[in-house]
Design a protein around this motif. Structure first.
Motif, PDB file in Angstrom:
ATOM      1  N   ASN A 120      16.230  51.404 107.832  1.00  0.00           N
ATOM      2  CA  ASN A 120      16.253  50.472 106.705  1.00  0.00           C
ATOM      3  C   ASN A 120      15.447  49.226 107.053  1.00  0.00           C
ATOM      4  O   ASN A 120      15.799  48.483 107.976  1.00  0.00           O
ATOM      5  CB  ASN A 120      17.689  50.058 106.375  1.00  0.00           C
ATOM      6  CG  ASN A 120      18.568  51.271 106.102  1.00  0.00           C
ATOM      7  OD1 ASN A 120      18.437  51.920 105.061  1.00  0.00           O
ATOM      8  ND2 ASN A 120      19.432  51.600 107.064  1.00  0.00           N
ATOM      9  N   VAL A 121      14.369  49.027 106.320  1.00  0.00           N
ATOM     10  CA  VAL A 121      13.490  47.887 106.597  1.00  0.00           C
ATOM     11  C   VAL A 121      13.119  47.218 105.282  1.00  0.00           C
ATOM     12  O   VAL A 121      12.796  47.906 104.296  1.00  0.00           O
ATOM     13  CB  VAL A 121      12.203  48.329 107.329  1.00  0.00           C
ATOM     14  CG1 VAL A 121      11.246  47.148 107.510  1.00  0.00           C
ATOM     15  CG2 VAL A 121      12.548  48.956 108.682  1.00  0.00           C
ATOM     16  N   ARG A 122      13.168  45.906 105.279  1.00  0.00           N
ATOM     17  CA  ARG A 122      12.657  45.163 104.121  1.00  0.00           C
ATOM     18  C   ARG A 122      11.853  43.984 104.623  1.00  0.00           C
ATOM     19  O   ARG A 122      12.246  43.324 105.580  1.00  0.00           O
ATOM     20  CB  ARG A 122      13.811  44.671 103.241  1.00  0.00           C
ATOM     21  CG  ARG A 122      13.329  43.921 102.002  1.00  0.00           C
ATOM     22  CD  ARG A 122      14.448  43.700 100.996  1.00  0.00           C
ATOM     23  NE  ARG A 122      15.352  42.614 101.369  1.00  0.00           N
ATOM     24  CZ  ARG A 122      15.036  41.319 101.200  1.00  0.00           C
ATOM     25  NH1 ARG A 122      13.858  40.958 100.728  1.00  0.00           N
ATOM     26  NH2 ARG A 122      15.907  40.384 101.526  1.00  0.00           N
ATOM     27  N   GLN A 123      10.720  43.765 103.985  1.00  0.00           N
ATOM     28  CA  GLN A 123       9.864  42.648 104.354  1.00  0.00           C
ATOM     29  C   GLN A 123       9.409  41.920 103.103  1.00  0.00           C
ATOM     30  O   GLN A 123       9.105  42.556 102.096  1.00  0.00           O
ATOM     31  CB  GLN A 123       8.607  43.135 105.089  1.00  0.00           C
ATOM     32  CG  GLN A 123       8.863  43.798 106.435  1.00  0.00           C
ATOM     33  CD  GLN A 123       7.585  44.380 107.004  1.00  0.00           C
ATOM     34  OE1 GLN A 123       6.857  45.064 106.294  1.00  0.00           O
ATOM     35  NE2 GLN A 123       7.312  44.110 108.275  1.00  0.00           N
ATOM     36  N   ASP A 124       9.329  40.603 103.173  1.00  0.00           N
ATOM     37  CA  ASP A 124       8.542  39.871 102.194  1.00  0.00           C
ATOM     38  C   ASP A 124       7.674  38.855 102.907  1.00  0.00           C
ATOM     39  O   ASP A 124       8.073  38.269 103.898  1.00  0.00           O
ATOM     40  CB  ASP A 124       9.404  39.241 101.095  1.00  0.00           C
ATOM     41  CG  ASP A 124      10.468  38.316 101.627  1.00  0.00           C
ATOM     42  OD1 ASP A 124      10.104  37.256 102.171  1.00  0.00           O
ATOM     43  OD2 ASP A 124      11.670  38.660 101.509  1.00  0.00           O
ATOM     44  N   TYR A 125       6.473  38.718 102.402  1.00  0.00           N
ATOM     45  CA  TYR A 125       5.411  37.960 103.076  1.00  0.00           C
ATOM     46  C   TYR A 125       4.771  37.061 102.039  1.00  0.00           C
ATOM     47  O   TYR A 125       4.173  37.535 101.075  1.00  0.00           O
ATOM     48  CB  TYR A 125       4.426  38.979 103.662  1.00  0.00           C
ATOM     49  CG  TYR A 125       3.124  38.489 104.227  1.00  0.00           C
ATOM     50  CD1 TYR A 125       2.931  37.189 104.714  1.00  0.00           C
ATOM     51  CD2 TYR A 125       2.035  39.369 104.308  1.00  0.00           C
ATOM     52  CE1 TYR A 125       1.714  36.795 105.247  1.00  0.00           C
ATOM     53  CE2 TYR A 125       0.817  38.981 104.842  1.00  0.00           C
ATOM     54  CZ  TYR A 125       0.660  37.693 105.300  1.00  0.00           C
ATOM     55  OH  TYR A 125      -0.551  37.309 105.824  1.00  0.00           O
ATOM     56  N   ARG A 126       4.952  35.777 102.231  1.00  0.00           N
ATOM     57  CA  ARG A 126       4.400  34.812 101.284  1.00  0.00           C
ATOM     58  C   ARG A 126       3.386  33.911 101.969  1.00  0.00           C
ATOM     59  O   ARG A 126       3.547  33.596 103.143  1.00  0.00           O
ATOM     60  CB  ARG A 126       5.518  33.886 100.747  1.00  0.00           C
ATOM     61  CG  ARG A 126       6.570  34.579  99.942  1.00  0.00           C
ATOM     62  CD  ARG A 126       7.767  33.635  99.757  1.00  0.00           C
ATOM     63  NE  ARG A 126       8.962  34.379  99.443  1.00  0.00           N
ATOM     64  CZ  ARG A 126       9.364  34.628  98.195  1.00  0.00           C
ATOM     65  NH1 ARG A 126       8.692  34.133  97.175  1.00  0.00           N
ATOM     66  NH2 ARG A 126      10.448  35.338  97.973  1.00  0.00           N
TER      67      ARG A 126
END
Lengths: 731, 212, 326
Positions: free
Chosen positions: A324-330
């Motif tokens: 389970n992986v989640r990424q957000d990149y701003r």
């Protein structure tokens, strides 16, 4: 695989350009002797944002020898038609030099002075008085709003994290960093009618050619870039920065060849940099160290006029087998110039966060850091389900642990002391993807038995001149003495940027293709030539060695290229070799493991690296002596990133306050102990490309900083989550 | 063992560029009785002065110095550094400009046998001085042992800091600061190598100092 | 760089004459040329004094040492008398700058060198030292390397010299000559704290020329040394530093000379530390106790708070290194 014997490839040769470099005869951008050249010096904005309301050039123009002062008030309007092949951030929004009165960041070029001598140009530039209407600039990532995120998800990471037996939630800060190659960026521009020649510091001659042609709205082949030597780059010379167009404008407006060299200070805002990052990691695992969840929030700086992003997400997706992986990149748009790739772009940044977090998790679980990694080693790429072309991380870990003496390590932090010094060891993994772009190379075999191979690539230090000649020599069956490789001219066959660890693999594959074709043409000529001793032989059974074609099992039956070509009245054979990446069904990465031992002065907080070892799964190593230097250099860069490097901005007006080599610290000789590199044997990755090379320049740097940070933790028991690690954090 | 790249491997400038001359605005140097004399270094062609309506030239001075065994009598702008004199006027770009502020060592040359930063040395002050640059280190075709050691140890990558490293290394060896690897590290710390070749630079200096 | 006229003088009278007319003396030039290039310095005339006979290192009648103003840093550091008598001076010199710069820079020039404050070096920033009345950009800017001692509202810049810290500790004397003759200035009075006139850095009159720095004699044996703390191992200015000289007889400290660098607007003499040491027997406890006073009066800024603690530890460490732990 070539049937040719491999004599040059894999041999520890010295550099073919070594003599030129040690005698001062290698010609860098500013050193080409161009008749009638005059000097240009850029005037930089002294505000962080606003408008130019006036420019007083009288004092500057009154200086004897000043030819012209150019600014938006009198500069030609450029076309900026856009270059579809550009690797710049999308949207053709690059800084448009002298096109309007807007100031977008502190240090933006606002004028250029051209004079007959360098001294006069510099002095006159200091006399240009620019008036501004300044507004408050925003340069602090912590307080500025971020844009829309790029997202990645597999499984349900938030849920998995919430239910994990062991949880870690930490945030890492990494500063802006500058490449600071030793050679300043420099351009000599000369117009001959409508044709523009630029002697330029560039890692991508054809890229710069097309960018400049697009800026000026002229055909690509009206621009020629010449760059035989590049005094270091690390990414900074991969874009056509504004000073290149500035030099070309100045040359056009004055009718003279113009030399423009950025000062060291100007390189801090006149070229790009590694952006600052904030990287939050949440790790969830079971008590045996199986990572179940990785939630990652990334934030990095960019300019207001371009949205720079880089490959910072891969590592958090595919190094470990988390379901389970989640990424957000701003990105956060700021009143700064645009960042650019810097050695190990994105991947080095990600490695510091992910590999520090894994070390923290290992400590929390009481599991050896290497063992923790082994427990999370995937069998296939968990981000896309693809098989790995090659992935020998287990072997890297085992080899490194053995050679470094990992088993002697007392896992307890702050357990080893040597006088005033606390001793610690740490390790980290590095990965770098294998980007693939087309490349070409021209191969010409002459009747005198020598070969000339050309491609419009660069050599910023890894040894392109040497290693490409090695590939060519073996494929042609010539000795190194009879092969010359030329590069650094946009009139040569196009190549990818000299960056992203692509040159050896892609250009090398094109070189091999061209050389194989030439060799086969020669063999065909021989076996079909009644006068040849090879007449009638099976072409597939003919090899070339030392310039002599012969039947593989019967060396006596053969002749030289020279004899063959001369008899056939052929002055030469020439082909264009190419490499075209096909679709791939593999996950392709280079891998490294870095081990570091540090000493930390228990009272003074000083950190000194005592020894370091890198183990590399980078595919085939063409030129081992040069590869070793490149690897150690990557480690040195990592020591800088871990302990020294930090570009500091004064947020009151966006001024960079340490824009020189006395204040932006890079490692000096005394900072560097003996370092060691090991390349895994038999690493050829033929799934990656025809010559089995995955790429080296980046992966040797990636993971160095976290290895040191983890060693600092082991030495002191103190976890430092912000780079560089300086005394403040350890007192 | 490998073949060497020669200067001819460098792409030539486009067709019309004629004889080399970074000295367009310096009078041509001419040999006079064994010495080389350059006149009117700074004044430049009259056409330029007319074009810019310029007044008088910046203060300049006459200076004679020896560079790599060759005497030069020159008129220099007082502001000209030794580094810029070498690179822009004497066709000796082997000495490198990395920071122009004494913070990197790329410009290191020997002045009267001592290693110094040529970027912080005003040329006008060098009356009677003997300057040795990397171009003057080899004895004809025979490389200086340290140059040879740099090649053998692969003590460079991009090569831009290399001339300064080598000149500094020559100074370091002459000074006798080569007793240990640590001593070499410290006494070679005035030369930054961004490619990170320090391990091999130390080996090259060691090899040369100890005649290995 | 602004244009300037250049003259080289062959004797002191000629120098003073040129200096009196507003000429700027240049010796090694490592600071001056750098700052001229940044247009921080804009002398109209440079007076090259390198031919003046100020190159000797001599033992004084009283047994001290007189180092000529034009002795290069490298020469002074290597000088046998300096090395044996005052290791603190040799060490401070050899921990300064780089081998190349030490081959150029002179003793007189070293103590005249100007601050490395980046706002001082940037002519577009406010700086009362460079341009009186323009404000101090460093006070509320990035000030990690700035001073915590001897600062004023007008200026927080650090004096960058290492050997000046040794000179301050050893209570050296600066010999100068001017139009009105020769005079001597105690080192403590030579470098000026900024106060409201940070542009005034040395107690020199117009046209005065440094001829030598004299180190007084001390009872023997005098153990001394210099410790420099910095981010990288070499080629960097000090975050903190400590010059320590101790004379121990009969197991008791009779003389203690201590000064700190990297922390003050001038080299910072530490009389409170010295006082604590005199008459005591060397011990780890004594070093720690004495060093507690090293940062007395410190006024840290936003980014240099760490210097307060680091300074104490630097002094403590160097007391131990010089004085031993018995």
């Amino acid at each position: 695989m070539s049937p040719q014997p491999q004599a040059a490839v894999g041999a520890p040769l010295t550099r073919v350009d070594g003599r030129l470099k040690v005698t001062g005869k290698a010609t860098y951008a500013a050193e080409h002797d161009i008749e009638g050249v005059v000097h240009a010096v850029i005037v930089d904005s002294t505000i962080g944002r606003g408008r130019i309301t006036g420019i007083d050039t009288r004092a500057a123009l009154a200086q004897p020898g000043v030819i012209k002062v150019i600014s938006h008030l009198n500069a030609p309007r450029l076309v900026y038609r856009g270059n579809p092949e550009s690797i710049d951030p999308p949207g053709n929004k690059q800084l448009r030099i002298f096109q309007d009165d807007k100031v977008l960041f502190h240090g933006q070029p606002v004028a250029v002075v051209v004079a007959t001598t360098l001294e006069t140009a510099q002095h006159a530039a200091s006399l240009v008085k620019v008036r501004y209407d300044a507004t408050k600039s925003s340069t602090d990532m912590a307080s500025a709003p971020a844009g829309e995120p790029v997202n990645y998800a597999r499984g349900d990471a938030d849920k998995a994290f919430a239910s994990a037996a062991v949880r870690l939630d930490v945030t890492y800060q990494q500063p802006r960093a500058h490449h600071n190659a030793m050679e300043p960026h420099a351009t000599i521009a000369r117009w001959d009618g409508d044709k523009l020649t630029l002697w330029d510091k560039t890692q991508w001659p054809v890229g710069t050619q097309k960018d400049v042609a697009a800026q000026f709205g002229i055909p690509n082949d009206s621009v020629r870039i010449i760059a035989p030597f590049v005094g270091g780059g690390f990414g900074s010379a991969i874009r056509a920065w504004p000073h290149i167009a500035t030099a070309a404008i100045a040359a056009r407006e004055t009718g003279r060849p113009v030399k423009l060299v950025l000062s060291r200070k100007q390189m801090y805002f006149g070229t790009g940099y590694r952006p600052a990052y904030e990287y939050r990691v949440r790790l969830g695992s079971d008590r045996r160290g199986r990572v179940s969840a990785m939630v990652q929030h990334l934030k990095s700086e960019t300019s207001t006029y371009e949205n720079f992003t880089e490959g910072v997400l891969h590592a958090g997706q595919m190094v470990y087998n988390a379901p389970n992986v989640r990424q957000d990149y701003r990105t956060v748009p700021l009143d700064v110039n645009t960042p650019v790739w810097m050695r190990g772009p994105g991947f080095a940044t990600a490695a510091f966060a992910v590999e520090s977090a894994m070390d923290e998790l290992a400590h929390k679980l009481g599991i050896d850091p290497i063992e923790l990694r082994l427990r999370n080693e995937p069998e296939e790429d968990p981000s896309n389900g693809l098989p790995f072309s090659t992935r020998r991380l287990r072997e890297c870990l085992a080899t490194g642990a053995r050679e470094f003496g990992w088993s002697r390590r007392n896992p307890k932090p702050r357990s080893t002391r040597d006088g005033d010094w606390l001793i610690g060891t740490g390790m980290a993994i590095g990965i770098m993807d294998v980007p693939r772009m087309p490349a070409q190379a021209r191969v010409r075999l002459d009747a005198d038995g020598t070969a000339l191979v050309e491609a419009a690539t660069s050599d910023m230090g890894p040894g392109t001149y040497t290693s490409q000649a090695q590939v060519a020599a073996d494929a042609l069956g010539l000795t190194m003495r009879n092969v010359t490789f030329r590069l650094g001219d946009s009139t040569m066959p196009p190549t990818p940027p000299h960056g992203g660890s692509m040159t050896m693999a892609m250009v090398g594959s094109a070189v091999q293709d061209g050389c194989d074709t030439v060799r086969k043409q020669a063999i065909k000529l021989a076996v079909e030539d009644e006068r040849s001793p090879l007449y009638g032989a099976d072409a597939g059974n003919v090899v070339v060695r030392g310039g002599r074609l012969h039947v593989k099992d019967n060396p006596a039956r053969g002749e030289t290229y020279g004899q063959l070509l001369t008899r056939n009245n052929r002055t030469h054979l020439e082909v264009l070799g190419s490499y075209t990446p096909g679709e791939t069904r593999f996950s392709m990465y280079s891998y490294s493991v870095t081990f570091a031992e540090v000493a930390v002065d228990a009272r003074l907080g000083l950190v000194r690296v005592r020894r370091m070892l890198g183990v590399y799964d980078a595919g085939r190593i063409i030129s081992p002596k040069l590869a070793d230097s490149q690897a150690l250099g990557g480690q040195v860069g990592g020591i800088g990133a871990a302990l020294l490097e930090h570009t500091v901005t004064d947020h009151r007006d966006g001024r960079i306050v340490n824009a020189d080599l006395a204040n932006y610290m890079v490692p000096v000789n005394a900072d560097i102990p003996d370092l060691r590199a090991i390349f895994l044997d038999g690493g050829d990755d033929r799934k990656a490309d025809p010559i089995g090379v995955k790429g080296l320049g980046e992966v040797v740097h990636i993971g160095v900083a976290p290895a040191i940070a983890n060693a600092v933790f082991h030495a002191t028991g103190r976890r430092v989550r912000e780079l560089p690690i300086t005394v403040e954090a350890l007192l | 063992m490998s073949t060497e790249l020669t200067e001819s491997a460098v792409p030539p400038p486009t067709e019309h560029s004629a004889a080399p001359s970074r000295r367009t605005f310096i009078a041509t140097t001419t040999a006079v009785g064994g010495a080389v004399v350059a006149g009117g270094l700074m004044t430049g062609p009259a056409a330029l002065a007319a074009e810019t309506g310029a007044a008088e030239a910046p203060p300049s001075s006459r200076v004679s110095l020896t560079v790599n065994g060759k005497r030069h009598a020159l008129t220099v702008d007082n502001r000209t550094s030794l580094l810029d004199l070498l690179r822009e006027h004497l066709d000796l770009p082997g000495s490198k400009k990395g920071c122009n502020a004494g913070a990197c060592g790329a410009c290191t040359v020997l002045v009267d046998g001592r290693r110094v930063n040529s970027c912080l040395t005003l040329a006008v002050r060098l009356e009677g001085a003997e300057v040795t640059t990397v171009e003057g280190l080899a004895d004809g075709d025979g490389l200086h042992p340290l140059q040879q050691a740099f090649i053998e140890q692969d003590a460079f990558q991009c090569g831009y800091c290399t001339p300064g490293q080598i000149m500094s290394g020559v100074g370091c060896i002459q000074e006798g600061h080569t007793g240990s690897a640590d001593e070499i590290r410290e006494w070679m710390s005035g030369n930054i190598c961004r490619c990170g070749c320090y391990v091999k630079i130390v080996r090259a200096v060691e090899q040369t100092a100890h005649g290995k | 760089m602004y244009p300037f006229t250049f003259t080289k003088v062959s004797d002191t009278a000629e120098a003073l004459n040129a200096g009196h007319r507003g000429g700027r003396y240049i010796a090694g030039g490592t600071t001056l040329v750098d700052l001229m290039r940044e247009t921080v310095e804009r002398p109209e005339t440079l007076v090259d004094i390198s031919a003046l006979p100020l190159r000797g290192v001599t033992v004084t009648e009283r047994g001290g040492l007189r180092i000529g103003a034009l002795v290069r840093m490298a020469e002074a550091a290597a000088h046998a008398k300096v090395r044996t008598t005052y290791p603190v001076i040799s060490e401070a010199l050899e921990l300064s700058a780089s081998a190349q710069l030490r081959n150029m820079a002179t003793i007189g020039g070293n103590i005249m060198q100007r601050t490395r404050c980046t706002y001082f070096r940037d002519v577009t920033a406010g700086c009362n030292k460079r341009e009186p009345g323009s404000g101090c950009a460093a006070r509320d800017g990035f000030n990690r390397t700035h001073a915590i001692l001897g600062t004023s509202d007008a200026c927080v810049a650090t004096h960058p010299s290492d050997v000046a810290v040794a000179f301050a500790a050893l209570q050296a004397t600066v010999h100068v000559v001017g139009p009105d003759g020769a005079r001597s200035i105690p080192f403590a009075d030579f470098l000026l704290r900024p106060g409201s006139t940070p542009e005034r850095e040395q107690a020199l009159q117009k046209g005065e020329l440094i001829t030598a720095v004299e180190i007084p004699a001390f009872p023997r044996p005098l153990k001394s040394g210099y410790l420099k703390v910095r981010d990288r191992q070499s080629y960097e200015f000090a975050l903190t530093s400590a010059a320590v000289a101790l004379h121990v007889r009969g197991g008791v400290i009779r003389e203690a000379k201590v000064a700190a660098g990297g922390v003050g607007t001038v080299p910072w003499k530490l009389p409170a530390v010295e006082k604590h040491l005199i008459g005591e027997r060397p011990s780890q406890a004594l070093w720690a106790e004495a060093a507690k006073h090293a940062a007395d009066g410190a006024r840290p800024l936003e980014h240099n708070r760490f210097k307060v603690e680091l300074l104490k530890r630097t002094v403590e460490r160097q007391l131990r290194i010089v004085g031993g732990t018995k």
